[in-house]
Design a protein around this motif. Structure first.
Motif, short mmCIF file in Angstrom:
data_model
loop_
_atom_site.label_atom_id
_atom_site.label_comp_id
_atom_site.label_asym_id
_atom_site.label_seq_id
_atom_site.Cartn_x
_atom_site.Cartn_y
_atom_site.Cartn_z
N ALA A 69 61.86 -32.07 -40.64
CA ALA A 69 61.14 -32.59 -39.54
C ALA A 69 60.30 -32.93 -39.50
O ALA A 69 58.97 -32.08 -39.86
N ALA A 70 59.72 -34.22 -38.90
CA ALA A 70 58.38 -34.36 -39.18
C ALA A 70 57.68 -35.54 -38.33
O ALA A 70 58.47 -36.38 -37.42
N THR A 71 57.05 -35.13 -37.75
CA THR A 71 55.90 -35.88 -36.36
C THR A 71 54.24 -36.26 -36.87
O THR A 71 53.91 -35.54 -37.17
N TRP A 72 54.09 -37.32 -36.22
CA TRP A 72 52.85 -37.70 -36.57
C TRP A 72 51.84 -37.61 -35.15
O TRP A 72 50.89 -37.68 -34.66
N ARG A 73 52.40 -36.96 -34.38
CA ARG A 73 51.85 -37.26 -32.79
C ARG A 73 50.59 -35.28 -32.77
O ARG A 73 50.51 -35.41 -31.59
N GLY A 74 50.68 -34.94 -33.67
CA GLY A 74 50.24 -33.88 -33.87
C GLY A 74 50.42 -32.37 -34.45
O GLY A 74 52.09 -32.29 -33.84
N GLU A 75 50.04 -31.36 -34.50
CA GLU A 75 51.23 -30.12 -34.46
C GLU A 75 51.64 -29.59 -33.14
O GLU A 75 52.55 -28.41 -32.43
N GLU A 76 50.68 -29.65 -32.03
CA GLU A 76 51.58 -29.33 -30.53
C GLU A 76 52.48 -29.50 -30.66
O GLU A 76 53.12 -29.59 -29.68
N ASP A 77 53.21 -31.04 -31.35
CA ASP A 77 54.25 -31.94 -31.11
C ASP A 77 55.76 -31.24 -31.70
O ASP A 77 56.44 -31.50 -31.05
N GLN A 78 55.37 -30.07 -32.50
CA GLN A 78 56.75 -29.60 -33.51
C GLN A 78 57.47 -28.64 -33.20
O GLN A 78 58.59 -28.78 -33.14
N PRO A 79 56.91 -28.08 -31.36
CA PRO A 79 58.15 -27.62 -30.86
C PRO A 79 59.32 -28.22 -30.27
O PRO A 79 60.31 -27.96 -29.80
N ARG A 80 58.37 -29.13 -29.37
CA ARG A 80 59.61 -30.05 -28.89
C ARG A 80 60.28 -30.86 -30.13
O ARG A 80 61.44 -31.52 -29.85
N LEU A 81 59.74 -31.25 -31.66
CA LEU A 81 60.30 -31.85 -32.34
C LEU A 81 62.14 -30.79 -32.60
O LEU A 81 63.34 -31.50 -33.34
N MET A 82 61.48 -29.76 -33.14
CA MET A 82 62.60 -28.41 -33.42
C MET A 82 63.41 -28.43 -32.74
O MET A 82 64.36 -28.27 -33.42
N THR A 83 63.32 -28.49 -31.24
CA THR A 83 63.99 -28.06 -30.55
C THR A 83 65.34 -29.37 -30.31
O THR A 83 66.16 -29.35 -30.55
N ALA A 84 64.50 -30.98 -30.79
CA ALA A 84 65.26 -31.95 -30.33
C ALA A 84 66.15 -32.11 -31.56
O ALA A 84 67.18 -32.47 -31.68
N GLU A 87 77.90 -29.22 -35.54
CA GLU A 87 78.62 -28.61 -35.75
C GLU A 87 78.18 -27.41 -37.07
O GLU A 87 78.12 -28.21 -37.64
N ILE A 88 76.28 -27.96 -36.83
CA ILE A 88 76.18 -27.33 -37.78
C ILE A 88 74.68 -27.18 -37.17
O ILE A 88 73.77 -27.17 -36.54
N LYS A 89 74.52 -25.72 -37.34
CA LYS A 89 73.93 -24.87 -36.59
C LYS A 89 72.95 -24.50 -37.89
O LYS A 89 72.79 -24.14 -38.75
N LEU A 90 71.41 -24.58 -37.49
CA LEU A 90 70.46 -25.15 -38.45
C LEU A 90 69.73 -23.57 -37.81
O LEU A 90 69.65 -22.82 -36.98
N GLY A 91 68.95 -22.82 -38.89
CA GLY A 91 68.34 -22.10 -38.26
C GLY A 91 67.21 -21.51 -38.30
O GLY A 91 66.54 -22.37 -37.69
N ARG A 92 66.59 -21.03 -38.70
CA ARG A 92 65.01 -20.70 -38.18
C ARG A 92 64.56 -22.02 -39.08
O ARG A 92 64.15 -21.66 -39.79
N TRP A 93 63.29 -21.45 -37.81
CA TRP A 93 62.72 -23.07 -38.46
C TRP A 93 61.13 -22.53 -39.02
O TRP A 93 60.93 -21.68 -38.37
N ARG A 94 60.74 -23.31 -40.08
CA ARG A 94 59.11 -22.84 -40.69
C ARG A 94 58.48 -24.20 -40.83
O ARG A 94 58.77 -25.20 -41.80
N LYS A 95 57.23 -23.49 -40.40
CA LYS A 95 56.51 -25.00 -40.42
C LYS A 95 55.91 -24.49 -41.28
O LYS A 95 55.28 -24.04 -42.74
#
Length: 298
Positions: free
Chosen positions: A130-145, A154-162
């Motif tokens: 996942a990639a965002t150009w809005r800054g590091e603070e936008d990453q939680p929203r992006l991961m959730t989306a 029906e694809i369950k992603l595991g734990r996110w790692r920055k």
């Protein structure tokens, strides 16, 4: 960089802003008779690299010619801001239904610019960046989306790692992308999104033929299309993928770094006008046949 451009390899990561060779705006080359020539130009950064003073620019033909027309010695690249990135993994298996579901999820995610790379191993292990150009603070929203979008398929992603800054800029090695399975000759193809299902089915049929050598098939999915790399055991010229290459080309696959095994097949399927153009350019840049055969580029 030079090797990737020489064979026209788009790479696997960062496909959200198109591949590396689409960002080449100028190059310095050495022709077969030793001339140093500058082609393209920084003035083309905001426009198509094909138009230069009303004449076709051979830059995009030299990229991917495997050094058979000229040798690249330096390039000018269009740069993009580096995004903040995170990785998550999943396992979808290797059956067709799972792959089609993954295709649908990846295409939606890349079109919305939530994801710039989806890597699929031969065992069906999936890595999503996942990639965002809005800054590091936008990453939680992006991961959730991204997790919610893939979950709908029906694809369950595991734990996110920055991804640490030094890894995403290439200074340090990270766990992604994973190393290609197996050692041996490989065949790489570029595929558009609409052609992906047909090419997937053909690759699966050819690699699973009775007596076919073991083949590891890895996919890289991005906004500008897909890349499939097949690493096989034994001589590439005898592999069913090469023997059946005409079916892959008919389905829309484009060879990356046309090797000797596929060169004759690709050339035979060129239009007459394309043959004339590539032969003329090859003779202009390599009149003595030092870099390539006199028959032409492909």
């Amino acid at each position: 960089v030079g090797a990737l451009l020489a064979v026209g390899d788009p790479g696997e990561l960062g496909s959200g802003d198109a591949s590396l060779h689409s960002d080449v705006v100028a190059a310095t080359i050495v022709t077969g008779n030793g001339r140093i020539v500058r082609i393209g130009g920084p003035l083309l950064i905001g426009q198509s690299p094909w138009a230069s003073g009303g004449m076709p620019d051979p830059l995009q033909l030299i990229i991917g010619s495997s050094g058979r027309m000229a040798v690249l010695i330096d390039v000018t690249l269009r740069l993009h801001p580096a995004p903040w990135t995170s990785w998550a993994s999943a396992s979808v298996g290797d059956d067709r239904a799972a792959f089609m579901s993954l295709l649908s999820a990846a295409r939606r995610a890349t079109s919305k610019r939530l994801v710039d790379s989806v890597l699929v191993s031969a065992q069906g292990e999936v890595d999503v960046r996942a990639a965002t150009w809005r800054g590091e603070e936008d990453q939680p929203r992006l991961m959730t989306a991204v997790s919610a979008l893939f979950n709908k398929h029906e694809i369950k992603l595991g734990r996110w790692r920055k991804e640490p800054r030094r890894e995403r800029l290439g200074y340090d090695d990270g766990p992604w992308p994973r190393s290609t399975d197996g050692e041996g000759p490989s065949i790489s193809l570029h595929v558009s999104w609409p052609d992906a299902p047909a090419v997937h089915d053909l690759v699966a049929a050819l690699t699973n033929m009775p007596g076919s050598p073991e083949t590891a098939t890895n996919w890289a999915l991005g906004a500008d299309g897909l890349r499939v790399r097949c690493t096989c055991q034994g001589p590439a010229a005898r592999h069913p993928l090469v023997q059946g290459a005409r079916h892959l080309l008919d389905a829309g696959a484009v060879p990356i770094g046309v090797s000797a095994a596929l060169r004759d097949i690709a050339r035979a399927r060129m239009t007459p006008s394309s043959r004339v153009l590539t032969t003329a350019l090859s003779r202009a840049f390599d009149p003595d046949g030092v870099l390539a055969a006199k028959a032409g580029v492909l």
